[in-house]
Design an enzyme around this catalytic site. Structure first.
Site, short mmCIF file in Angstrom:
data_model
loop_
_atom_site.label_atom_id
_atom_site.label_comp_id
_atom_site.label_asym_id
_atom_site.label_seq_id
_atom_site.Cartn_x
_atom_site.Cartn_y
_atom_site.Cartn_z
N VAL A 211 -12.46 12.50 15.57
CA VAL A 211 -13.30 12.79 14.41
C VAL A 211 -13.56 14.30 14.32
CG1 VAL A 211 -14.43 10.55 14.22
CG2 VAL A 211 -15.36 12.26 15.80
N ARG A 213 -10.85 17.62 14.51
CA ARG A 213 -9.85 18.26 13.67
C ARG A 213 -8.49 17.68 14.01
NH1 ARG A 213 -12.98 19.24 10.48
NH2 ARG A 213 -13.68 21.22 9.60
N ASP A 237 -9.57 9.79 12.09
CA ASP A 237 -10.17 10.12 10.80
C ASP A 237 -9.66 11.45 10.26
OD1 ASP A 237 -12.17 9.60 8.68
OD2 ASP A 237 -13.14 11.39 9.47
N GLU A 242 -2.93 16.46 5.81
CA GLU A 242 -3.73 15.57 4.98
C GLU A 242 -3.41 15.80 3.50
OE1 GLU A 242 -7.88 15.91 5.94
OE2 GLU A 242 -7.58 15.35 8.03
N HIS A 261 -10.38 11.01 6.43
CA HIS A 261 -11.31 12.11 6.62
C HIS A 261 -12.65 11.81 5.95
CE1 HIS A 261 -11.29 16.70 7.52
NE2 HIS A 261 -12.50 16.20 7.66
N SER A 263 -15.36 10.06 7.98
CA SER A 263 -16.26 9.50 8.99
C SER A 263 -17.71 9.95 8.80
CB SER A 263 -15.79 9.88 10.40
OG SER A 263 -15.78 11.29 10.58
#
Length: 308
Positions: A211, A213, A237, A242, A261, A263
């Site tokens: 959670v 990077r 996450d 991305e 992304h 959380s």
């Protein structure tokens, strides 16, 4: 932002207009915390004194020109601590109680009794001892887990973790962990720290949770560890790319839980981020010390000495 507009000229802009909007501006609020537009627009920052980003991580804006400048950098530390801790507890329970397996069987209308795992008494190793890591430690300990941290320096009397191991000794402590949680900031020292060597040090029943990077992880090494059975599962996450490409093998792995992304993104989080900036703006215009000032050399807001 209404109260700010009463006392200051506010310019709203997209990435392609940022350089022009920066000209003559004293402060910049980077609301799109995933944007990489600031470095390319930096030539327009002719009088900037303060930059605030709507996230805890500052790596999208911590480029050399900003680091070497006199511009003060602040972040939104504190907004996401408890929501991310809840997410981590949630995915740990999802693994232990095999919720994914129950949903698959439900889809097939199959009644298949299974036994599940306890989390009480299991060991969690949390890499990152800032506010988010501390919130995670407190929540996991409340659920009966044994928790240790990994931070800049080792100590035995931490109020949240109890024991904190030095980050350069990470590999020595991975074998004891049932769950390894990555929440460290992205720095030159942490980039790619979870690689083939780290995954090989974990026991094959361990689960990995990221959670922090995406770039903390060497994705190819993680995929291989999951495929080979070197690692029992992963909850992810954040990713080095991305959105996660549709052809990435992680999407179809039965022992992986993915989220986009999110959380820390609770209902109302966007308004809370604006409130954090507005509070700091009031402090700034009143000559009071800003909250959440980032040490641009370290890449994060330093914790008090006893929490490092």
């Amino acid at each position: 932002m209404g109260s700010i507009e009463q006392t200051a000229e506010v310019r709203y802009t997209r990435a392609d207009g940022l350089a022009e909007a920066l000209r003559g501006a004293d402060a910049l609020f980077v609301y799109d915390f995933l944007s990489t537009a600031v470095p390319d627009a930096w030539h327009g920052a002719d009088r900037l004194r303060w930059l605030h980003i709507a996230s805890a991580g500052v790596d999208p804006v911590l480029f050399p020109e900003l680091r070497d400048s006199d511009v003060v950098l602040t972040n939104s530390r504190g907004v996401f601590d408890d929501p991310i801790a809840e997410y981590v507890l949630g995915v740990i329970l999802a693994f232990a109680k095999d919720f994914a397996g129950s949903l698959r069987l439900q889809d097939e209308a199959r009644w298949q009794h299974r036994e599940t795992e306890r989390i009480s008494g299991t060991h969690a190793l949390v890499m990152g001892t800032g506010p988010i890591g501390r919130a995670i430690a407190r929540m996991l300990r409340a659920a009966g887990m044994k928790v240790a941290g990994v931070g800049r320096r080792a100590r035995e009397d931490d109020p949240d973790f109890g024991t904190v191991h030095a980050s350069d000794r990470l590999a020595e402590h991975l074998p004891a962990a049932d769950y390894v949680v990555a929440v460290a900031p992205l720095t030159e020292q942490t980039k790619g720290i979870f690689n083939a060597t780290a995954f090989a040090a974990m026991k094959p029943t361990a689960r990995f949770v990221n959670v922090g990077r995406g770039e903390l992880v060497v994705t190819g090494d993680l995929i291989e560890a999951l495929r080979s059975g070197q690692l029992a599962g992963a909850a992810l996450d954040v990713f080095d790319t991305e959105p996660l490409p549709a052809d990435n093998p992680l999407w179809s792995m039965p022992n992986v839980l993915l989220s986009p992304h999110m959380s820390g993104d609770f209902i109302g989080w966007r308004n809370t981020l604006v409130e954090v900036f507005a509070d700091n703006f009031r402090r700034w215009t009143s000559g009071l010390p800003l909250r959440n000032v980032v040490d641009k050399t370290l890449g994060y807001v330093p914790s008090p000495p006893q929490e490092r």
